[in-house]
Design an enzyme around this catalytic site. Structure first.
Site, PDB file in Angstrom:
ATOM      1  N   ASP A  13       0.817  -1.214   0.000  1.00 34.64           N
ATOM      2  CA  ASP A  13       0.000   0.000   0.000  1.00 34.64           C
ATOM      3  C   ASP A  13       0.854   1.269   0.000  1.00 34.64           C
ATOM      4  O   ASP A  13       0.534   2.233  -0.684  1.00 34.64           O
ATOM      5  CB  ASP A  13      -0.927   0.017   1.233  1.00 34.64           C
ATOM      6  CG  ASP A  13      -1.995  -1.064   1.142  1.00 34.64           C
ATOM      7  OD1 ASP A  13      -2.002  -1.796   0.121  1.00 34.64           O
ATOM      8  OD2 ASP A  13      -2.810  -1.177   2.074  1.00 34.64           O
TER       9      ASP A  13
ATOM     10  N   GLU B 197       3.642   1.879  -1.312  1.00 34.58           N
ATOM     11  CA  GLU B 197       4.201   2.161  -2.636  1.00 34.58           C
ATOM     12  C   GLU B 197       3.123   2.826  -3.501  1.00 34.58           C
ATOM     13  O   GLU B 197       3.391   3.798  -4.208  1.00 34.58           O
ATOM     14  CB  GLU B 197       4.667   0.833  -3.267  1.00 34.58           C
ATOM     15  CG  GLU B 197       5.302   0.938  -4.626  1.00 34.58           C
ATOM     16  CD  GLU B 197       6.579   1.765  -4.643  1.00 34.58           C
ATOM     17  OE1 GLU B 197       7.152   1.970  -3.549  1.00 34.58           O
ATOM     18  OE2 GLU B 197       6.963   2.213  -5.728  1.00 34.58           O
ATOM     19  N   TYR B 198       1.898   2.310  -3.407  1.00 38.15           N
ATOM     20  CA  TYR B 198       0.777   2.904  -4.141  1.00 38.15           C
ATOM     21  C   TYR B 198       0.574   4.351  -3.669  1.00 38.15           C
ATOM     22  O   TYR B 198       0.444   5.273  -4.470  1.00 38.15           O
ATOM     23  CB  TYR B 198      -0.486   2.074  -3.904  1.00 38.15           C
ATOM     24  CG  TYR B 198      -1.691   2.548  -4.682  1.00 38.15           C
ATOM     25  CD1 TYR B 198      -1.955   2.065  -5.958  1.00 38.15           C
ATOM     26  CD2 TYR B 198      -2.561   3.488  -4.143  1.00 38.15           C
ATOM     27  CE1 TYR B 198      -3.051   2.507  -6.680  1.00 38.15           C
ATOM     28  CE2 TYR B 198      -3.656   3.946  -4.853  1.00 38.15           C
ATOM     29  CZ  TYR B 198      -3.902   3.448  -6.120  1.00 38.15           C
ATOM     30  OH  TYR B 198      -4.984   3.895  -6.828  1.00 38.15           O
ATOM     31  N   ASP B 199       0.573   4.526  -2.344  1.00 40.37           N
ATOM     32  CA  ASP B 199       0.367   5.858  -1.773  1.00 40.37           C
ATOM     33  C   ASP B 199       1.445   6.829  -2.249  1.00 40.37           C
ATOM     34  O   ASP B 199       1.178   7.997  -2.520  1.00 40.37           O
ATOM     35  CB  ASP B 199       0.370   5.791  -0.241  1.00 40.37           C
ATOM     36  CG  ASP B 199      -0.833   5.031   0.289  1.00 40.37           C
ATOM     37  OD1 ASP B 199      -1.787   4.808  -0.491  1.00 40.37           O
ATOM     38  OD2 ASP B 199      -0.814   4.640   1.474  1.00 40.37           O
TER      39      ASP B 199
ATOM     40  N   GLU C  72     -24.662 -16.859 -13.675  1.00 44.28           N
ATOM     41  CA  GLU C  72     -23.902 -16.004 -12.755  1.00 44.28           C
ATOM     42  C   GLU C  72     -24.719 -15.760 -11.501  1.00 44.28           C
ATOM     43  O   GLU C  72     -25.945 -15.877 -11.530  1.00 44.28           O
ATOM     44  CB  GLU C  72     -23.530 -14.680 -13.444  1.00 44.28           C
ATOM     45  CG  GLU C  72     -24.730 -13.875 -13.890  1.00 44.28           C
ATOM     46  CD  GLU C  72     -24.452 -12.972 -15.104  1.00 44.28           C
ATOM     47  OE1 GLU C  72     -23.622 -13.346 -15.946  1.00 44.28           O
ATOM     48  OE2 GLU C  72     -25.090 -11.926 -15.198  1.00 44.28           O
TER      49      GLU C  72
ATOM     50  N   LYS D 256     -26.782 -13.867  -8.675  1.00 47.25           N
ATOM     51  CA  LYS D 256     -27.567 -12.638  -8.686  1.00 47.25           C
ATOM     52  C   LYS D 256     -27.201 -11.856  -7.439  1.00 47.25           C
ATOM     53  O   LYS D 256     -27.627 -12.189  -6.333  1.00 47.25           O
ATOM     54  CB  LYS D 256     -29.064 -12.953  -8.707  1.00 47.25           C
ATOM     55  CG  LYS D 256     -29.924 -11.713  -8.829  1.00 47.25           C
ATOM     56  CD  LYS D 256     -31.374 -12.069  -9.098  1.00 47.25           C
ATOM     57  CE  LYS D 256     -32.214 -10.824  -9.306  1.00 47.25           C
ATOM     58  NZ  LYS D 256     -32.187  -9.904  -8.174  1.00 47.25           N
TER      59      LYS D 256
ATOM     60  N   ASP E 228     -27.118  -9.248  -4.583  1.00 48.49           N
ATOM     61  CA  ASP E 228     -28.204  -8.534  -3.917  1.00 48.49           C
ATOM     62  C   ASP E 228     -27.735  -7.110  -3.646  1.00 48.49           C
ATOM     63  O   ASP E 228     -27.267  -6.788  -2.565  1.00 48.49           O
ATOM     64  CB  ASP E 228     -28.545  -9.258  -2.601  1.00 48.49           C
ATOM     65  CG  ASP E 228     -29.911  -8.859  -2.103  1.00 48.49           C
ATOM     66  OD1 ASP E 228     -30.589  -8.075  -2.799  1.00 48.49           O
ATOM     67  OD2 ASP E 228     -30.298  -9.322  -1.020  1.00 48.49           O
TER      68      ASP E 228
ATOM     69  N   ARG F  26     -30.577   2.610 -11.857  1.00 51.99           N
ATOM     70  CA  ARG F  26     -31.526   2.055 -12.812  1.00 51.99           C
ATOM     71  C   ARG F  26     -32.828   2.853 -12.813  1.00 51.99           C
ATOM     72  O   ARG F  26     -33.445   3.052 -13.847  1.00 51.99           O
ATOM     73  CB  ARG F  26     -31.787   0.584 -12.460  1.00 51.99           C
ATOM     74  CG  ARG F  26     -32.810  -0.071 -13.334  1.00 51.99           C
ATOM     75  CD  ARG F  26     -32.923  -1.547 -13.055  1.00 51.99           C
ATOM     76  NE  ARG F  26     -33.972  -2.118 -13.878  1.00 51.99           N
ATOM     77  CZ  ARG F  26     -35.251  -2.119 -13.564  1.00 51.99           C
ATOM     78  NH1 ARG F  26     -35.644  -1.590 -12.429  1.00 51.99           N
ATOM     79  NH2 ARG F  26     -36.147  -2.642 -14.373  1.00 51.99           N
TER      80      ARG F  26
ATOM     81  N   TYR G  56     -22.372  -7.067 -15.314  1.00 57.95           N
ATOM     82  CA  TYR G  56     -23.137  -8.222 -15.787  1.00 57.95           C
ATOM     83  C   TYR G  56     -23.692  -8.112 -17.206  1.00 57.95           C
ATOM     84  O   TYR G  56     -24.236  -9.081 -17.719  1.00 57.95           O
ATOM     85  CB  TYR G  56     -24.237  -8.616 -14.809  1.00 57.95           C
ATOM     86  CG  TYR G  56     -25.341  -7.602 -14.597  1.00 57.95           C
ATOM     87  CD1 TYR G  56     -26.209  -7.240 -15.617  1.00 57.95           C
ATOM     88  CD2 TYR G  56     -25.538  -7.049 -13.338  1.00 57.95           C
ATOM     89  CE1 TYR G  56     -27.215  -6.327 -15.414  1.00 57.95           C
ATOM     90  CE2 TYR G  56     -26.554  -6.123 -13.119  1.00 57.95           C
ATOM     91  CZ  TYR G  56     -27.389  -5.775 -14.167  1.00 57.95           C
ATOM     92  OH  TYR G  56     -28.385  -4.880 -13.953  1.00 57.95           O
TER      93      TYR G  56
ATOM     94  N   LYS H 224     -28.757 -16.745 -18.515  1.00 59.73           N
ATOM     95  CA  LYS H 224     -28.951 -15.987 -19.761  1.00 59.73           C
ATOM     96  C   LYS H 224     -28.592 -16.865 -20.946  1.00 59.73           C
ATOM     97  O   LYS H 224     -27.579 -17.566 -20.905  1.00 59.73           O
ATOM     98  CB  LYS H 224     -28.042 -14.750 -19.765  1.00 59.73           C
ATOM     99  CG  LYS H 224     -28.328 -13.791 -18.623  1.00 59.73           C
ATOM    100  CD  LYS H 224     -27.312 -12.661 -18.518  1.00 59.73           C
ATOM    101  CE  LYS H 224     -27.668 -11.820 -17.284  1.00 59.73           C
ATOM    102  NZ  LYS H 224     -26.676 -10.801 -16.976  1.00 59.73           N
TER     103      LYS H 224
ATOM    104  N   LYS I 161     -34.607 -17.621  -8.044  1.00 64.52           N
ATOM    105  CA  LYS I 161     -34.414 -17.068  -6.708  1.00 64.52           C
ATOM    106  C   LYS I 161     -34.181 -18.166  -5.680  1.00 64.52           C
ATOM    107  O   LYS I 161     -34.806 -19.222  -5.723  1.00 64.52           O
ATOM    108  CB  LYS I 161     -35.659 -16.258  -6.294  1.00 64.52           C
ATOM    109  CG  LYS I 161     -35.857 -14.985  -7.094  1.00 64.52           C
ATOM    110  CD  LYS I 161     -34.746 -14.016  -6.834  1.00 64.52           C
ATOM    111  CE  LYS I 161     -35.101 -12.574  -6.691  1.00 64.52           C
ATOM    112  NZ  LYS I 161     -36.221 -12.059  -6.094  1.00 64.52           N
TER     113      LYS I 161
ATOM    114  N   CYS J  87     -31.003 -20.161  37.968  1.00 65.84           N
ATOM    115  CA  CYS J  87     -30.964 -21.043  36.804  1.00 65.84           C
ATOM    116  C   CYS J  87     -32.339 -21.681  36.601  1.00 65.84           C
ATOM    117  O   CYS J  87     -32.907 -22.244  37.543  1.00 65.84           O
ATOM    118  CB  CYS J  87     -29.911 -22.127  37.019  1.00 65.84           C
ATOM    119  SG  CYS J  87     -29.966 -23.420  35.761  1.00 65.84           S
TER     120      CYS J  87
ATOM    121  N   CYS K  79     -31.731 -25.670  37.522  1.00 69.09           N
ATOM    122  CA  CYS K  79     -31.337 -26.183  38.851  1.00 69.09           C
ATOM    123  C   CYS K  79     -31.518 -25.162  39.967  1.00 69.09           C
ATOM    124  O   CYS K  79     -31.198 -25.451  41.117  1.00 69.09           O
ATOM    125  CB  CYS K  79     -29.893 -26.673  38.810  1.00 69.09           C
ATOM    126  SG  CYS K  79     -28.699 -25.323  38.734  1.00 69.09           S
TER     127      CYS K  79
ATOM    128  N   CYS L 252     -25.078 -19.989  34.956  1.00 69.17           N
ATOM    129  CA  CYS L 252     -25.571 -20.731  36.105  1.00 69.17           C
ATOM    130  C   CYS L 252     -24.346 -21.165  36.894  1.00 69.17           C
ATOM    131  O   CYS L 252     -23.366 -21.643  36.327  1.00 69.17           O
ATOM    132  CB  CYS L 252     -26.348 -21.946  35.613  1.00 69.17           C
ATOM    133  SG  CYS L 252     -26.478 -23.254  36.839  1.00 69.17           S
TER     134      CYS L 252
ATOM    135  N   CYS M 115     -26.093 -28.941  38.123  1.00 70.52           N
ATOM    136  CA  CYS M 115     -27.101 -28.523  37.151  1.00 70.52           C
ATOM    137  C   CYS M 115     -27.275 -29.597  36.079  1.00 70.52           C
ATOM    138  O   CYS M 115     -26.354 -29.928  35.346  1.00 70.52           O
ATOM    139  CB  CYS M 115     -26.691 -27.209  36.510  1.00 70.52           C
ATOM    140  SG  CYS M 115     -27.896 -26.626  35.316  1.00 70.52           S
TER     141      CYS M 115
END
Ligand code: D41
Length: 681
Positions: free
Chosen positions: A41, A43-45, A122, A124, A126, A145, A234, A299, A323, A417, A420, A435, A441
């Site tokens: 990370d 190096e990316y930074d 594939e 679905k 959620d 959408r 998708y 599909k 589903k 309890c 017991c 208990c 018990c």
């Protein structure tokens, strides 16, 4: 400085910027899309920092596809609405295998063909469906959408999502390209988000889908940026100025090459049977997936066939969502009972109006402990949302406060309890009430015996929960030591038993006496001593006497044993009753090979991590795990860069794909058996 020197500098700077952008895009893709970073990370930074510094100095060189432009846009006052270039269709649903078969039949009828249809499958996801518009490979618009016709412009927000390319990779993409996909929040991100919400006194999100929707609906994109959202591509909607392959799967694969995240679980299958096999495959995988899915999308793979099938009203004829049974349902909390566990822990159990959820009828759900009851603010009579995912115990997710009836009753924890009548206690800082009855018990004794007999402990075949309860209720046994003195007639007279099953049980008891020291330690049910700790204790101490006489300091020499566990072990062997039981078990003939004291360093697989996936023919996965652990290996549930070897049996799925992509050694069952043989000899 002369004008020409300036121009040269600008050219150089522009080149450097371009290199940095390319590298940041490449490494961002490895990190966010492939989940397989090549550089640390920092190096990316560092590269990002250099890019930002140059852009601050030369603002005229900032382009919309610069990685710096993902965040920092000014908050909006409202979302503007956008018209989709091409209508975003919805999906028809199938709820059973009959529905699926009918779907396949309809397609063949319409195509007037009997040929087997190829389907792309594939998960679905959620989440929230969105559309992304690219012009010459640069992201210019992101939209929800909405009603399929028009949605909201959420460009600023989608730009912050690491797995959405703001400039496409590779080549060959159409000049105008609309990509569709689902934005979701993986479980890990959801848990972290809710943990933070609770810490800040905010209301937690009900589920990952709501959290994803809420995160996208932010007018201030810096909030969206702080949520670890992911998009899975998708389909392609509208495109112009280029060509696409002629099957759905090949298009999806292209999207992968252009930098999108695409599902690892995608497959192409043949006909309705292939679809049903895939359904079973994914249903099994579902509980271990790191994100929520609510079904599968099938599909027709051929784009030419998709074209000739067309669509009806709002849904394509060539696709269907099969589903899964819902994992969350609404029901009523009728009562709360308190159960006493093996260690005396008192667990509140919700008694529910039976409801069909996650594929089974649920009438009980755990409320965990007092903290959870407080968190939920739950009362008897409430309308609640229950969740059951995979084989997990049903949980209550939340209470529908608006439906609380008058006179709903608060939940009171018992002071004694319920079994017991011993006093109930909570240790400082613990949410769990226990208990204090111990062996007195009956509930604790029953649970201790069930644990002793369980598969990973002494593995007494046929000694199920119901039989243990009858044995204790009828005072035929008092502790685990009495099991080995059971008489054939005593057992045969129990409900739902006969002479044959009594013989079987006595035989199984006899067999179980030959065990391992690790299993024996685990079967004693010492608090916090799970299988792994029991194995470490067995290896370290080698025999019963040295374990029994070990001090807390000695115990802490063992791998993974800290002061708390050490104390539980010492306390266990300090009790006369426990020692009497242990002695009685040994006297009854329970035995194991005294393991030589081994330090883990000398074990052949020490330091190596294995993962088992798929099914094994010659043994259960559990047994395979135990063998590996006995040779010193760590056995993990998931494949990562730290995995040394994957043992893959038939039915191996995503773990195998991942291991292969990481270049991890993969062996089949035959090779696994040979490895064991070599290690043993
Ligand atoms: O993962 C999904 N939620 C998903 C949704 C998916 N994998 N594929 C989808 N395919 C389509 C069509 C066939 C219409 C291109 C979809 C959806 N639609 C969809 N999501 C929300 C409404 C429709």
């Amino acid at each position: 400085m002369t004008a020409s020197a300036d121009a040269k500098t600008i050219t150089e700077v522009t080149q450097r910027l371009e290199t940095l952008k390319q590298q940041l895009i490449y490494h961002g893709h490895r990190y966010y899309v492939l989940d397989d970073p090549e550089i640390p990370d920092v190096e990316y930074d560092r590269m990002f920092q250099e890019l930002s510094t140059i852009e601050a100095q030369y603002p005229q060189l900032i382009s919309p596809d610069s990685p710096s432009q993902r965040v920092g846009a000014a908050p909006l006052s409202e979302f503007t609405s956008v018209r989709h270039e091409m209508r975003m269709l919805s999906l028809d649903n199938a709820f059973s295998s009959e529905d699926m078969q009918a779907f396949d039949e309809r397609i063949k009828d319409r195509l007037k063909s009997d040929a087997t249809i190829e389907y792309a499958c594939e998960p679905k996801f959620d989440g929230i469906a969105i559309s992304l518009l690219y012009r010459d490979g640069v992201l210019v618009r992101g939209a929800t959408r909405g009603d399929g016709e028009t949605g909201e412009d959420i460009t600023q927000n989608v730009r912050t999502i690491g797995s959405i390319p703001i400039r496409l990779m590779g080549e060959g993409y159409p000049a105008n390209l609309e990509v569709r996909g689902e934005i979701y929040l993986p479980h890990k991100g959801f848990d972290a988000l809710n943990k933070k919400a609770l810490e800040n006194g905010d209301k937690p999100f009900v589920n990952p889908r709501n959290a994803a929707a809420g995160s996208l609906r932010q007018l201030d994109s810096s909030i969206t940026a702080s949520r670890p959202l992911v998009m899975c591509a998708y389909s392609v909607g509208w495109y112009e100025g280029g060509e696409l392959p002629d099957t759905h799967m090949a298009i999806i694969e292209k999207l992968g090459q252009w930098g999108f995240f695409i599902s690892d679980q995608r497959r192409v299958v043949e006909g309705a049977d292939g679809c049903l096999d895939y359904y079973q495959y994914l249903e099994k995988l579902r509980p271990s997936l790191p994100f929520d899915i609510d079904g599968i999308v099938f599909k027709v793979n051929s784009m030419a066939l998709q074209q000739s099938l067309g669509f009806v009203s709002r849904a394509p004829r060539w696709a269907i969502a099969h589903k899964f049974p819902a994992q969350e349902e609404v029901t009523l909390l009728k009562d709360v009972e308190f159960q006493v566990g093996r260690t005396g822990a008192i667990t509140p159990v919700a008694k529910l109006e039976p409801v069909f959820v996650g594929g089974v009828t649920v009438s009980n759900a755990t409320l965990h402990n007092r903290d959870e009851v407080e968190r939920l603010q739950i009362k008897i009579g409430d309308t609640v949302i229950v969740r059951r995912a995979g084989d997990v115990i049903p949980q209550i997710v939340s209470v529908v406060l608006s439906k609380r009836p008058e006179g709903a009753q608060s939940i009171h924890f018992p002071e004694r309890c319920p079994v017991c009548q011993s006093p109930v206690e909570a240790k400082e800082g613990e949410a769990v009430y226990r208990c204090t009855g111990g062996f007195v018990c009956e509930a604790q004794r029953k649970e201790a015996i069930k644990h002793f007999a369980s598969r990973n402990a002494m593995d007494v075949d046929g000694l199920g929960d119901k039989i243990v309860e009858q044995l204790v209720d009828n005072a035929l046994i008092h502790s685990v030591a009495d099991l080995f003195a059971l008489k054939r007639d005593d057992v045969a007279n129990l409900e739902r038993m006969g002479e044959k099953s009594a013989d079987n049980l006595l035989h199984a008891l006899q067999e179980s006496k030959n065990t391992t020291f690790a299993r024996f330690i685990f079967s004693l049910g010492i608090r916090e001593v799970g299988q792994a700790t029991a194995r470490n204790l067995a290896q370290y101490f080698g025999g019963l006497d040295s374990l029994r006489t070990a001090s807390a300091e000695d115990l802490q020499e063992v791998d993974d044993v800290g002061p708390v566990v050490a104390d539980f072990v010492v306390q266990f062997f300090a009790q006369e009753q426990n020692n009497a039981v242990v002695d009685a078990l040994v006297a009854a003939g329970v035995h194991w090979q005294e393991t030589e004291k081994v330090t883990p360093e000398v074990l052949p697989l020490n330091g190596q991590t294995f993962v088992l996936t798929g099914s094994l023919e010659s043994m259960s996965r559990n047994d395979g795990k135990e063998i590996l652990q006995n040779f010193g290996a760590k056995v993990s549930g998931s494949v990562s860069a730290k995995t040394d070897c994957l043992v893959a049996g038939p039915g191996a799925g995503s773990k195998l794909t991942k291991a292969e992509s990481l270049g991890i050694k993969v062996i089949d069952e035959q090779a696994f058996l040979e490895l064991i043989e070599t290690l043993r000899s």
